[in-house]
Write an enzyme that holds these catalytic residues in place. Structure first.
Site, PDB file in Angstrom:
ATOM      1  N   ARG A 148       0.412  -1.844  -0.061  1.00 48.22           N
ATOM      2  CA  ARG A 148      -0.072  -0.583   0.197  1.00 48.22           C
ATOM      3  C   ARG A 148       1.080   0.963  -0.001  1.00 48.22           C
ATOM      4  O   ARG A 148       0.567   2.325   0.694  1.00 48.22           O
ATOM      5  CB  ARG A 148      -0.866  -0.214   1.195  1.00 48.22           C
ATOM      6  CG  ARG A 148      -1.641  -1.160   1.128  1.00 48.22           C
ATOM      7  CD  ARG A 148      -3.069  -0.500   0.215  1.00 48.22           C
ATOM      8  NE  ARG A 148      -3.997  -1.224   0.236  1.00 48.22           N
ATOM      9  CZ  ARG A 148      -5.478  -1.250   0.547  1.00 48.22           C
ATOM     10  NH1 ARG A 148      -5.598  -0.117   1.713  1.00 48.22           N
ATOM     11  NH2 ARG A 148      -6.569  -2.440   0.299  1.00 48.22           N
ATOM     12  N   ARG A 200      -3.483   6.525  -0.212  1.00 48.02           N
ATOM     13  CA  ARG A 200      -4.064   7.700   0.985  1.00 48.02           C
ATOM     14  C   ARG A 200      -2.728   8.364   1.597  1.00 48.02           C
ATOM     15  O   ARG A 200      -2.978   9.419   1.717  1.00 48.02           O
ATOM     16  CB  ARG A 200      -5.411   7.565   1.463  1.00 48.02           C
ATOM     17  CG  ARG A 200      -6.058   7.912   0.690  1.00 48.02           C
ATOM     18  CD  ARG A 200      -7.627   7.188   0.939  1.00 48.02           C
ATOM     19  NE  ARG A 200      -7.251   5.751   2.153  1.00 48.02           N
ATOM     20  CZ  ARG A 200      -7.739   4.839   2.544  1.00 48.02           C
ATOM     21  NH1 ARG A 200      -9.314   5.510   2.968  1.00 48.02           N
ATOM     22  NH2 ARG A 200      -8.090   3.484   2.897  1.00 48.02           N
ATOM     23  N   ARG A 244      -6.699  11.888  -7.159  1.00 46.66           N
ATOM     24  CA  ARG A 244      -8.227  11.041  -7.127  1.00 46.66           C
ATOM     25  C   ARG A 244      -9.552  12.337  -6.570  1.00 46.66           C
ATOM     26  O   ARG A 244     -10.672  11.309  -7.222  1.00 46.66           O
ATOM     27  CB  ARG A 244      -7.392   9.841  -5.742  1.00 46.66           C
ATOM     28  CG  ARG A 244      -7.677   9.025  -6.243  1.00 46.66           C
ATOM     29  CD  ARG A 244      -8.055   8.146  -6.756  1.00 46.66           C
ATOM     30  NE  ARG A 244      -9.226   7.860  -6.958  1.00 46.66           N
ATOM     31  CZ  ARG A 244      -9.851   6.890  -5.826  1.00 46.66           C
ATOM     32  NH1 ARG A 244      -9.053   6.446  -5.072  1.00 46.66           N
ATOM     33  NH2 ARG A 244     -11.369   7.452  -5.399  1.00 46.66           N
ATOM     34  N   ASP A 298      -6.723  -3.099  -8.138  1.00 47.59           N
ATOM     35  CA  ASP A 298      -7.226  -3.346  -6.387  1.00 47.59           C
ATOM     36  C   ASP A 298      -7.794  -5.135  -7.178  1.00 47.59           C
ATOM     37  O   ASP A 298      -7.839  -5.625  -8.043  1.00 47.59           O
ATOM     38  CB  ASP A 298      -8.663  -3.045  -6.240  1.00 47.59           C
ATOM     39  CG  ASP A 298      -9.098  -3.036  -4.434  1.00 47.59           C
ATOM     40  OD1 ASP A 298      -8.409  -2.612  -3.710  1.00 47.59           O
ATOM     41  OD2 ASP A 298      -9.769  -4.422  -4.205  1.00 47.59           O
ATOM     42  N   TYR A 333     -15.486 -11.503   0.860  1.00 39.26           N
ATOM     43  CA  TYR A 333     -15.298 -10.417   0.012  1.00 39.26           C
ATOM     44  C   TYR A 333     -16.768 -10.854  -0.223  1.00 39.26           C
ATOM     45  O   TYR A 333     -18.604  -9.771  -0.059  1.00 39.26           O
ATOM     46  CB  TYR A 333     -14.756  -9.205  -0.546  1.00 39.26           C
ATOM     47  CG  TYR A 333     -13.957  -8.454   0.436  1.00 39.26           C
ATOM     48  CD1 TYR A 333     -14.706  -7.006   1.400  1.00 39.26           C
ATOM     49  CD2 TYR A 333     -12.743  -8.919   0.446  1.00 39.26           C
ATOM     50  CE1 TYR A 333     -13.611  -7.044   1.623  1.00 39.26           C
ATOM     51  CE2 TYR A 333     -11.738  -8.290   0.728  1.00 39.26           C
ATOM     52  CZ  TYR A 333     -11.281  -7.063   1.851  1.00 39.26           C
ATOM     53  OH  TYR A 333     -11.328  -6.215   2.711  1.00 39.26           O
TER      54      TYR A 333
HETATM   55  O1  CP3 Z   1      -0.106   0.729  -2.774  1.00 40.13           O
HETATM   56  C1  CP3 Z   1      -0.932  -0.742  -3.438  1.00 40.13           C
HETATM   57  O2  CP3 Z   1      -0.129  -1.480  -2.392  1.00 40.13           O
HETATM   58  C2  CP3 Z   1      -1.171  -0.712  -4.716  1.00 40.13           C
HETATM   59  C3  CP3 Z   1      -2.588  -0.736  -4.880  1.00 40.13           C
HETATM   60  C4  CP3 Z   1      -2.929  -2.066  -3.703  1.00 40.13           C
HETATM   61  C5  CP3 Z   1      -4.933  -1.342  -3.889  1.00 40.13           C
HETATM   62  N1  CP3 Z   1      -5.730  -2.323  -3.017  1.00 40.13           N
HETATM   63  C6  CP3 Z   1      -4.954  -0.158  -3.923  1.00 40.13           C
HETATM   64  C7  CP3 Z   1      -6.336   0.794  -2.669  1.00 40.13           C
HETATM   65  C8  CP3 Z   1      -3.333  -2.704  -3.167  1.00 40.13           C
HETATM   66  C9  CP3 Z   1      -1.931  -3.875  -3.500  1.00 40.13           C
HETATM   67  C10 CP3 Z   1      -4.857  -3.140  -3.033  1.00 40.13           C
HETATM   68  C11 CP3 Z   1      -4.711  -4.896  -2.172  1.00 40.13           C
HETATM   69  C12 CP3 Z   1      -5.959  -5.011  -1.578  1.00 40.13           C
HETATM   70  N2  CP3 Z   1      -7.140  -4.211  -2.055  1.00 40.13           N
HETATM   71  C13 CP3 Z   1      -6.439  -6.008  -0.429  1.00 40.13           C
HETATM   72  C14 CP3 Z   1      -5.055  -6.490  -0.244  1.00 40.13           C
HETATM   73  C15 CP3 Z   1      -4.158  -5.277   0.444  1.00 40.13           C
HETATM   74  C16 CP3 Z   1      -4.293  -5.772   2.692  1.00 40.13           C
HETATM   75  O3  CP3 Z   1      -4.321  -4.535   2.350  1.00 40.13           O
HETATM   76  O4  CP3 Z   1      -4.979  -6.306   3.287  1.00 40.13           O
HETATM   77  C17 CP3 Z   1      -6.972  -5.448  -0.286  1.00 40.13           C
HETATM   78  C18 CP3 Z   1      -8.045  -6.669   1.352  1.00 40.13           C
HETATM   79  C19 CP3 Z   1      -8.554  -4.715  -0.617  1.00 40.13           C
HETATM   80  C20 CP3 Z   1      -9.419  -4.735  -0.740  1.00 40.13           C
HETATM   81  C21 CP3 Z   1     -10.012  -2.840  -0.293  1.00 40.13           C
HETATM   82  N3  CP3 Z   1      -9.525  -1.905  -1.199  1.00 40.13           N
HETATM   83  C22 CP3 Z   1      -9.843  -2.134   1.069  1.00 40.13           C
HETATM   84  C23 CP3 Z   1      -9.448  -2.976   2.080  1.00 40.13           C
HETATM   85  C24 CP3 Z   1     -10.211  -1.283   0.527  1.00 40.13           C
HETATM   86  C25 CP3 Z   1     -10.084   0.264   1.707  1.00 40.13           C
HETATM   87  C26 CP3 Z   1     -11.309   0.879   1.133  1.00 40.13           C
HETATM   88  C27 CP3 Z   1     -10.786   1.963   2.635  1.00 40.13           C
HETATM   89  O5  CP3 Z   1     -11.091   3.080   2.313  1.00 40.13           O
HETATM   90  O6  CP3 Z   1     -10.467   1.569   3.722  1.00 40.13           O
HETATM   91  C28 CP3 Z   1     -10.035  -0.290  -0.692  1.00 40.13           C
HETATM   92  C29 CP3 Z   1      -9.632   0.662  -1.071  1.00 40.13           C
HETATM   93  C30 CP3 Z   1      -7.822   0.760  -1.625  1.00 40.13           C
HETATM   94  N4  CP3 Z   1      -7.239  -0.509  -2.167  1.00 40.13           N
HETATM   95  C31 CP3 Z   1      -7.765   1.868  -1.626  1.00 40.13           C
HETATM   96  C32 CP3 Z   1      -6.361   1.546  -2.168  1.00 40.13           C
HETATM   97  C33 CP3 Z   1      -5.247   3.001  -2.331  1.00 40.13           C
HETATM   98  C34 CP3 Z   1      -8.314   3.287  -1.116  1.00 40.13           C
HETATM   99  C35 CP3 Z   1      -9.146   3.776  -2.165  1.00 40.13           C
HETATM  100  C36 CP3 Z   1      -9.412   5.334  -1.894  1.00 40.13           C
HETATM  101  O7  CP3 Z   1      -8.358   6.176  -2.112  1.00 40.13           O
HETATM  102  O8  CP3 Z   1     -10.240   6.146  -1.215  1.00 40.13           O
END
Ligand code: CP3
Length: 356
Positions: free
Chosen positions: A26, A30, A39, A75, A152
């Site tokens: 990650r 953010r 974004r 994602d 999910y």
């Molecule tokens: O920088 C990186 O690691 C690359 C991008 C990445 C994202 N999601 C971007 C993202 C990766 C590798 C993921 C994988 C992902 N997505 C996982 C496995 C990794 C982990 O953290 O365990 C999971 C469980 C998800 C599902 C998911 N997508 C969640 C739980 C969330 C967060 C929701 C929130 O707003 O708190 C997302 C959204 C997400 N994926 C964001 C990002 C940058 C946030 C989106 C935003 O900017 O609002």
């Protein structure tokens, strides 16, 4: 320096390069003001499917921190969206599905979709832009593991204990195996698209596997995760949170005794030397700075990073990372400082080796 000599790829092959590779799960997202700015006005999944935008967001943390790898901005639910499944990512919450997949009929309807026929040009285009710009720095492609995706999909959204997915395994193992097998093929298609377009390594995220009993992991989950990555044609990192009780299984050992994972990601709960003892000589370890300490005073965090690097030396090779993703409220300057500290420790170790 050619791409195969990149510290990350050498560590995945089992070497100990002079520079300990470091990147952060990650790292894009953010915690970066430049990300938040880009974004504005674009939904998460739309950003993932806009090649120039996804490429730029992927590159931001590499430029800023000087990490040893990019992780593709996307994602785990993107391939589901590409397969036509109605899914959105709600800010502050996570993936939400319009129609949860709970019954045998739901599973049959979903798995009628061909998981190899995904429409991936937007993914491939983004990866091509990124890898052209990254040059000798490798890009890590990724996908969600079948269990974490099912956690999910069966629930319909985020949950704490993933009860419905865990129940399906036992209540209707046939539907479970059909669903998990389909998700494995879907994630494999997503990984292949990234690899074909230039990703040099891949990471399989099984973030929620820690909610499983070891026997259930072994029986109902590991075979599907292995199917998603075995023989994918790029080195594989396999990551989960809370997987200590079955860490050895995370290697995804096949019938021939060979692991499908080249590296296993370890969370902050288990010291890396303990993990290395369990994982053995054929697997690299990745991890495991506690993300909670990113807000601690620098001397506290510095000691933790030095400790992680020390313990990582008992593995065949070590990729420095956090034990889970960067929390959104993290000061990004702290991440840059960790990268600099890793370089300093490498130099100290080199000087030490010179003296003895
Ligand atoms: O920088 C990186 O690691 C690359 C991008 C990445 C994202 N999601 C971007 C993202 C990766 C590798 C993921 C994988 C992902 N997505 C996982 C496995 C990794 C982990 O953290 O365990 C999971 C469980 C998800 C599902 C998911 N997508 C969640 C739980 C969330 C967060 C929701 C929130 O707003 O708190 C997302 C959204 C997400 N994926 C964001 C990002 C940058 C946030 C989106 C935003 O900017 O609002």
């Amino acid at each position: 320096m050619a791409l195969p000599d990149a510290p990350l790829l050498r560590a995945l092959a089992g070497d100990r390069p002079d520079r300990t590779p470091v990147w952060f799960m990650r790292q894009a997202g953010r915690s970066l003001p430049e990300y938040r700015e880009l974004r504005v006005g674009t939904r998460m999944l739309d950003a993932c499917l806009t090649p120039e935008l996804a490429a730029e967001i992927t590159l931001q943390p590499v430029r800023r921190h000087g990490v040893d790898a990019g992780i593709f901005f996307s994602d785990i639910v993107v391939p589901l969206r590409l397969a036509g499944v109605e899914v959105e990512i709600e800010p502050g919450r996570g993936p939400v599905f319009a129609d949860p997949v709970r019954t045998a009929d739901d599973v049959a309807r979903l798995t009628a979709i061909d998981p190899e026929a995904l429409d991936t040009p937007a993914i491939a285009e983004a990866v091509r832009i990124v890898t052209a710009e990254l040059g000798e720095t490798p890009l890590i492609g990724f996908a969600g593991a079948p269990f974490t995706l099912a956690a999910y999909l069966v629930e319909g959204g985020p949950s704490k204990e993933h009860l419905r997915a865990r129940a399906m395994m036992h209540a209707d193992p046939e539907s479970w195996n059909r669903l998990a097998g389909w998700l494995a093929r879907l994630s494999r298609t997503f990984l292949s698209a990234q690899r074909d377009a230039g990703a040099a390594a891949v990471q399989l995220f099984d973030s929620w596997a820690g909610s499983l009993a070891p026997e259930d992991y072994r029986t109902f989950v590991a075979p599907h995760s292995a199917a998603a990555v075995r023989g994918i044609g790029a080195p594989v990192i396999h990551f989960g949170v809370g997987t200590g009780p079955f860490l050895g299984d995370m290697r995804l050992i096949g019938a021939d005794g060979a692991p499908a994972a080249d590296a296993v990601g370890v969370d902050w709960r288990m010291p890396l030397d303990t993990a290395a003892g369990i994982l053995g000589p054929d697997v690299t370890v990745q991890g495991n700075i506690d993300p909670a300490l990113l807000t601690a005073p620098w001397p506290v965090l510095e000691e933790q990073v030095r400790e992680v690097l020390r313990r990582g030396r008992s593995a065949r090779a070590h990729i420095l990372n956090l034990g889970h993703g960067v929390p959104p409220e993290t000061d990004p300057a702290v991440l840059t400082r960790i990268v600099e500290l890793a370089r300093t420790v490498d130099a100290e170790n080199a000087a030490e080796a010179e003296r003895s």
